[in-house]
Design a protein around this motif. Structure first.
Motif, short mmCIF file in Angstrom:
data_model
loop_
_atom_site.label_atom_id
_atom_site.label_comp_id
_atom_site.label_asym_id
_atom_site.label_seq_id
_atom_site.Cartn_x
_atom_site.Cartn_y
_atom_site.Cartn_z
N GLU A 158 0.89 -1.04 -0.08
CA GLU A 158 -0.01 -0.14 -0.01
C GLU A 158 0.67 1.32 -0.14
O GLU A 158 0.52 2.18 -0.61
CB GLU A 158 -1.06 0.08 1.30
CG GLU A 158 -1.75 1.19 1.40
CD GLU A 158 -2.81 1.25 0.13
OE1 GLU A 158 -3.30 2.49 -0.53
OE2 GLU A 158 -3.03 0.21 -0.70
N ARG A 180 2.32 1.66 -3.43
CA ARG A 180 1.08 2.32 -4.39
C ARG A 180 0.96 3.66 -4.09
O ARG A 180 0.81 4.59 -5.10
CB ARG A 180 -0.16 1.43 -4.10
CG ARG A 180 -0.31 0.22 -4.76
CD ARG A 180 -1.69 -0.43 -4.75
NE ARG A 180 -2.06 -1.03 -3.33
CZ ARG A 180 -1.89 -2.17 -3.02
NH1 ARG A 180 -1.22 -2.97 -3.77
NH2 ARG A 180 -2.29 -2.36 -1.65
N SER A 181 1.10 3.97 -2.96
CA SER A 181 0.86 5.46 -2.53
C SER A 181 2.04 6.29 -3.03
O SER A 181 1.82 7.40 -3.95
CB SER A 181 0.68 5.77 -1.03
OG SER A 181 -0.60 5.30 -0.32
N GLN A 183 3.80 5.63 -5.90
CA GLN A 183 3.72 5.54 -7.30
C GLN A 183 2.80 6.26 -7.52
O GLN A 183 2.72 7.08 -8.59
CB GLN A 183 3.26 3.97 -7.70
CG GLN A 183 2.95 3.92 -9.18
CD GLN A 183 4.47 3.90 -10.07
OE1 GLN A 183 5.44 3.66 -9.37
NE2 GLN A 183 4.27 4.43 -11.24
N SER A 184 1.34 6.51 -6.97
CA SER A 184 0.41 7.49 -7.39
C SER A 184 0.90 8.89 -7.12
O SER A 184 0.57 9.83 -8.12
CB SER A 184 -0.82 7.10 -6.16
OG SER A 184 -1.75 8.20 -6.54
N LEU A 185 1.70 9.30 -6.07
CA LEU A 185 2.37 10.47 -6.07
C LEU A 185 3.33 10.77 -7.03
O LEU A 185 3.15 11.90 -7.57
CB LEU A 185 3.11 10.62 -4.61
CG LEU A 185 3.71 11.87 -4.24
CD1 LEU A 185 2.65 13.02 -4.16
CD2 LEU A 185 4.54 11.72 -3.02
N GLU A 197 3.40 9.55 -10.45
CA GLU A 197 2.44 9.66 -11.22
C GLU A 197 1.67 10.90 -11.28
O GLU A 197 1.77 11.72 -12.43
CB GLU A 197 1.39 8.59 -11.40
CG GLU A 197 2.08 7.29 -11.94
CD GLU A 197 1.18 6.22 -11.90
OE1 GLU A 197 0.01 6.47 -11.72
OE2 GLU A 197 1.44 5.20 -12.28
N SER A 198 1.38 11.60 -10.20
CA SER A 198 0.50 12.84 -10.04
C SER A 198 1.42 14.12 -10.48
O SER A 198 1.25 14.95 -10.92
CB SER A 198 -0.21 13.06 -8.87
OG SER A 198 0.54 13.25 -7.82
N GLY A 225 3.21 12.99 -14.37
CA GLY A 225 2.17 12.84 -15.36
C GLY A 225 1.69 13.99 -15.94
O GLY A 225 1.78 13.92 -17.18
N GLY A 277 6.20 3.20 -13.90
CA GLY A 277 4.77 3.41 -13.90
C GLY A 277 4.43 4.26 -15.03
O GLY A 277 3.12 4.68 -15.41
#
Length: 102
Positions: free
Chosen positions: A74, A77-78, A80-82, A84-85, A88, A101
């Motif tokens: 988790e 994943r967090s 990776q999300s950060l 990407e944001s 990205g 990613g």
């Protein structure tokens, strides 16, 4: 052609700056009702794992293993999300540059 090269260099510098910032940011995740807590950098490196002593049951090590695994996944994943944001929007459809990613 020079303008294109200059734009690519600016983008590369921006990406390096954002990646440095991500490395200094931290995300946190927990499992087992907070019995296991994991912190990771925005660059995806696990920086800390805390385990509540109550989570350590010598008769059930698999439960602790599962909680650690869930919290680590988790946190990653967090992270990776950060990432990407942050990266990205800057990528603007230029995926495939070897970034995780992307």
């Amino acid at each position: 052609m020079n303008a294109l090269l200059q734009q690519a260099q600016q983008m590369q510098e921006q990406m390096a700056r954002v990646q440095e910032e991500l490395a200094s940011e931290t995300v946190e995740a927990s499992a087992g009702g907070g019995m296991v807590t994991v912190k990771a950098t925005g660059a995806g490196e696990v920086s800390e794992i805390k385990i509540d002593p109550k989570a350590i049951d010598p008769d059930d090590p698999e439960l602790l293993e599962d909680m650690v695994l869930a919290a680590v996944n988790e946190a990653l994943r967090s992270a990776q999300s950060l990432m990407e944001s942050r990266l990205g929007g800057m990528m603007g459809g230029l995926g495939g540059l070897g970034l995780p990613g992307m």
